[in-house]
Design a protein around this motif. Sequence first.
Motif, mmCIF file in Angstrom:
data_model
loop_
_atom_site.group_PDB
_atom_site.id
_atom_site.type_symbol
_atom_site.label_atom_id
_atom_site.label_comp_id
_atom_site.label_asym_id
_atom_site.label_seq_id
_atom_site.Cartn_x
_atom_site.Cartn_y
_atom_site.Cartn_z
ATOM 1 N N MET A 35 38.733 -7.152 2.895
ATOM 2 C CA MET A 35 39.496 -7.953 3.863
ATOM 3 C C MET A 35 38.859 -7.875 5.232
ATOM 4 S SD MET A 35 43.345 -7.081 2.759
ATOM 5 C CE MET A 35 43.071 -5.423 2.222
ATOM 6 N N GLY A 36 37.512 -7.614 5.250
ATOM 7 C CA GLY A 36 36.893 -7.429 6.564
ATOM 8 C C GLY A 36 36.926 -8.697 7.403
ATOM 9 N N ASN A 37 37.043 -9.885 6.736
ATOM 10 C CA ASN A 37 36.926 -11.087 7.556
ATOM 11 C C ASN A 37 38.280 -11.700 7.891
ATOM 12 O OD1 ASN A 37 37.557 -11.678 4.988
ATOM 13 N ND2 ASN A 37 36.115 -13.393 4.764
ATOM 14 N N PRO A 91 51.635 -1.786 9.762
ATOM 15 C CA PRO A 91 50.447 -1.095 9.248
ATOM 16 C C PRO A 91 50.591 -0.694 7.781
ATOM 17 C CG PRO A 91 51.005 -0.276 11.438
ATOM 18 C CD PRO A 91 52.134 -1.187 11.022
ATOM 19 N N ALA A 92 51.845 -0.426 7.372
ATOM 20 C CA ALA A 92 52.073 0.061 6.001
ATOM 21 C C ALA A 92 52.019 -1.055 4.964
ATOM 22 C CB ALA A 92 53.430 0.761 5.930
ATOM 23 N N ASN A 93 52.376 -2.279 5.346
ATOM 24 C CA ASN A 93 52.461 -3.348 4.329
ATOM 25 C C ASN A 93 51.409 -4.436 4.488
ATOM 26 O OD1 ASN A 93 53.307 -5.225 6.284
ATOM 27 N ND2 ASN A 93 55.481 -4.976 5.829
ATOM 28 N N VAL A 94 50.558 -4.367 5.493
ATOM 29 C CA VAL A 94 49.641 -5.495 5.754
ATOM 30 C C VAL A 94 48.609 -5.664 4.646
ATOM 31 C CG1 VAL A 94 48.016 -4.193 7.235
ATOM 32 C CG2 VAL A 94 48.253 -6.687 7.495
ATOM 33 N N ALA A 95 48.142 -4.572 4.054
ATOM 34 C CA ALA A 95 47.167 -4.716 2.958
ATOM 35 C C ALA A 95 47.813 -5.433 1.777
ATOM 36 C CB ALA A 95 46.631 -3.345 2.541
ATOM 37 N N HIS A 96 49.060 -5.078 1.481
ATOM 38 C CA HIS A 96 49.787 -5.733 0.384
ATOM 39 C C HIS A 96 50.038 -7.206 0.708
ATOM 40 C CE1 HIS A 96 52.577 -6.532 -2.822
ATOM 41 N NE2 HIS A 96 53.546 -6.812 -1.969
ATOM 42 N N ALA A 97 50.375 -7.481 1.974
ATOM 43 C CA ALA A 97 50.630 -8.873 2.387
ATOM 44 C C ALA A 97 49.393 -9.732 2.159
ATOM 45 C CB ALA A 97 51.036 -8.906 3.856
ATOM 46 N N ILE A 98 48.233 -9.194 2.516
ATOM 47 C CA ILE A 98 46.985 -9.947 2.360
ATOM 48 C C ILE A 98 46.629 -10.090 0.882
ATOM 49 C CG2 ILE A 98 44.503 -9.925 2.827
ATOM 50 C CD1 ILE A 98 45.184 -8.447 5.481
ATOM 51 N N ALA A 99 46.819 -8.993 0.129
ATOM 52 C CA ALA A 99 46.507 -9.052 -1.306
ATOM 53 C C ALA A 99 47.388 -10.083 -2.009
ATOM 54 C CB ALA A 99 46.706 -7.665 -1.922
ATOM 55 N N GLN A 100 48.671 -10.149 -1.592
ATOM 56 C CA GLN A 100 49.619 -11.044 -2.276
ATOM 57 C C GLN A 100 49.428 -12.507 -1.869
ATOM 58 O OE1 GLN A 100 53.735 -9.865 -1.867
ATOM 59 N NE2 GLN A 100 54.376 -11.148 -3.557
ATOM 60 N N THR A 101 48.985 -12.752 -0.640
ATOM 61 C CA THR A 101 48.938 -14.141 -0.158
ATOM 62 C C THR A 101 47.517 -14.679 0.035
ATOM 63 O OG1 THR A 101 48.923 -13.476 2.186
ATOM 64 C CG2 THR A 101 51.096 -13.749 1.102
ATOM 65 N N GLY A 102 46.556 -13.772 0.241
ATOM 66 C CA GLY A 102 45.194 -14.238 0.567
ATOM 67 C C GLY A 102 45.105 -14.741 1.997
ATOM 68 N N ALA A 103 46.052 -14.291 2.840
ATOM 69 C CA ALA A 103 46.089 -14.788 4.233
ATOM 70 C C ALA A 103 44.759 -14.553 4.933
ATOM 71 C CB ALA A 103 47.216 -14.095 5.004
ATOM 72 N N PRO A 104 44.197 -15.603 5.543
ATOM 73 C CA PRO A 104 42.944 -15.446 6.300
ATOM 74 C C PRO A 104 43.153 -14.933 7.720
ATOM 75 C CG PRO A 104 43.505 -17.777 6.091
ATOM 76 C CD PRO A 104 44.587 -17.023 5.410
ATOM 77 N N LEU A 105 44.451 -14.922 8.155
ATOM 78 C CA LEU A 105 44.813 -14.415 9.484
ATOM 79 C C LEU A 105 46.183 -13.753 9.390
ATOM 80 C CD1 LEU A 105 44.521 -16.153 12.928
ATOM 81 C CD2 LEU A 105 46.777 -15.390 12.172
ATOM 82 N N LYS A 131 46.040 0.330 16.280
ATOM 83 C CA LYS A 131 44.799 0.816 15.656
ATOM 84 C C LYS A 131 44.992 0.971 14.142
ATOM 85 C CE LYS A 131 41.301 4.344 16.781
ATOM 86 N NZ LYS A 131 40.219 3.323 16.918
ATOM 87 N N ALA A 132 46.159 1.498 13.762
ATOM 88 C CA ALA A 132 46.448 1.694 12.331
ATOM 89 C C ALA A 132 46.536 0.350 11.619
ATOM 90 C CB ALA A 132 47.751 2.472 12.163
ATOM 91 N N PHE A 133 47.124 -0.641 12.295
ATOM 92 C CA PHE A 133 47.256 -1.976 11.704
ATOM 93 C C PHE A 133 45.865 -2.582 11.461
ATOM 94 C CE2 PHE A 133 49.748 -5.735 10.783
ATOM 95 C CZ PHE A 133 48.889 -6.790 11.063
ATOM 96 N N VAL A 134 45.031 -2.519 12.475
ATOM 97 C CA VAL A 134 43.693 -3.122 12.360
ATOM 98 C C VAL A 134 42.874 -2.416 11.285
ATOM 99 C CG1 VAL A 134 41.519 -3.584 13.561
ATOM 100 C CG2 VAL A 134 43.705 -3.981 14.734
ATOM 101 N N SER A 135 42.957 -1.088 11.241
ATOM 102 C CA SER A 135 42.137 -0.398 10.231
ATOM 103 C C SER A 135 42.685 -0.651 8.833
ATOM 104 C CB SER A 135 42.011 1.098 10.530
ATOM 105 O OG SER A 135 43.252 1.682 10.562
ATOM 106 N N ALA A 136 43.991 -0.844 8.706
ATOM 107 C CA ALA A 136 44.559 -1.159 7.380
ATOM 108 C C ALA A 136 44.047 -2.520 6.903
ATOM 109 C CB ALA A 136 46.082 -1.171 7.446
ATOM 110 N N VAL A 137 43.833 -3.450 7.850
ATOM 111 C CA VAL A 137 43.285 -4.760 7.467
ATOM 112 C C VAL A 137 41.795 -4.637 7.148
ATOM 113 C CG1 VAL A 137 42.767 -7.110 8.264
ATOM 114 C CG2 VAL A 137 44.953 -6.020 8.878
ATOM 115 N N ARG A 138 41.084 -3.928 8.002
ATOM 116 C CA ARG A 138 39.628 -3.863 7.878
ATOM 117 C C ARG A 138 39.184 -3.083 6.647
ATOM 118 N NH1 ARG A 138 39.451 -7.834 10.403
ATOM 119 N NH2 ARG A 138 39.228 -8.051 12.643
ATOM 120 N N LYS A 139 39.949 -2.032 6.303
ATOM 121 C CA LYS A 139 39.448 -1.196 5.193
ATOM 122 C C LYS A 139 39.933 -1.705 3.861
ATOM 123 C CE LYS A 139 42.710 2.553 4.310
ATOM 124 N NZ LYS A 139 43.861 2.104 5.122
ATOM 125 N N GLY A 140 40.919 -2.608 3.892
ATOM 126 C CA GLY A 140 41.511 -3.061 2.618
ATOM 127 C C GLY A 140 40.514 -3.780 1.731
#
Length: 213
Positions: free
Chosen positions: A1-3, A170-184, A204-213
């Motif tokens: 999810m780096g992009n 920060p806790a659910n953003v990786a799941h949100a992206i995985a479930q929806t494919g959100a580009p933003l 910082k936790a939110f951004v790293s959860a997105v970047r490392k996912g």
Amino acid sequence: MGNVKIKICGISDGAAMDGAIDAGADYAGLVFYPPSPRHIGSNDAALLAERSGPRIARVGLFVDADDAQIGDAVAAGRLDALQLHGSEAPARAADLRARFGLPVWKAIAVSSASDVKRAEQYAGAADLVLFDARTPKGTLPGGMGLSFDWSLLRHYRGSLPWGLAGGITPANVAHAIAQTGAPLVDVSSGVESAPGLKDPARIKAFVSAVRKG
Ligand SMILES: O=C(O)c1ccccc1N[C@@H]1O[C@H](COP(=O)(O)O)[C@@H](O)[C@H]1O
């Protein structure tokens, strides 16, 4: 999810702006809506624009604002985009895009599949649609930490660029992206320690959860 692009909304002081920039967020949202605990006026917008400069793009958030209010905010905050979070129709979005020469993001309040479909009405008028949770009548139209059924966006393919907002943390953003494919993804209360008080550590936790996912 780096992009995946990241917007931290409701930036209202220097520490929050520094936190968003230092964490590597792409957009800082400035709220120009007096009922919001994150509302800022032109003076603060100018200070935040001066502080951030070209290091982050600034998105001005409005709710059914008039041209003068938007014009003042655009000039003071040196805005890079307009986010319309009220009942603005496609024609209003297109008019503002032409008047200010800035990209327009239209928030779509979602509680059903038909709300998601409604986003297509903004094709040719807005530059991006932002799916956010519909909030209860009489409350803020956003910034409430409420989410909607993200499965409504599974395999979403619309004609406009889009983003996801509403109750993301920060806790659910990786799941949100995985479930929806959100580009933003766009977050406000999920990175605060109190309404309107952004927490740099949570940013910082939110951004790293997105970047490392
Ligand atoms: O942030 C606010 O105060 C706000 C006020 C009025 C309309 C929209 C607002 N924020 C937007 O709502 C989403 C979701 O907020 P949250 O993350 O659930 O707190 C936020 O991303 C902003 O775009």
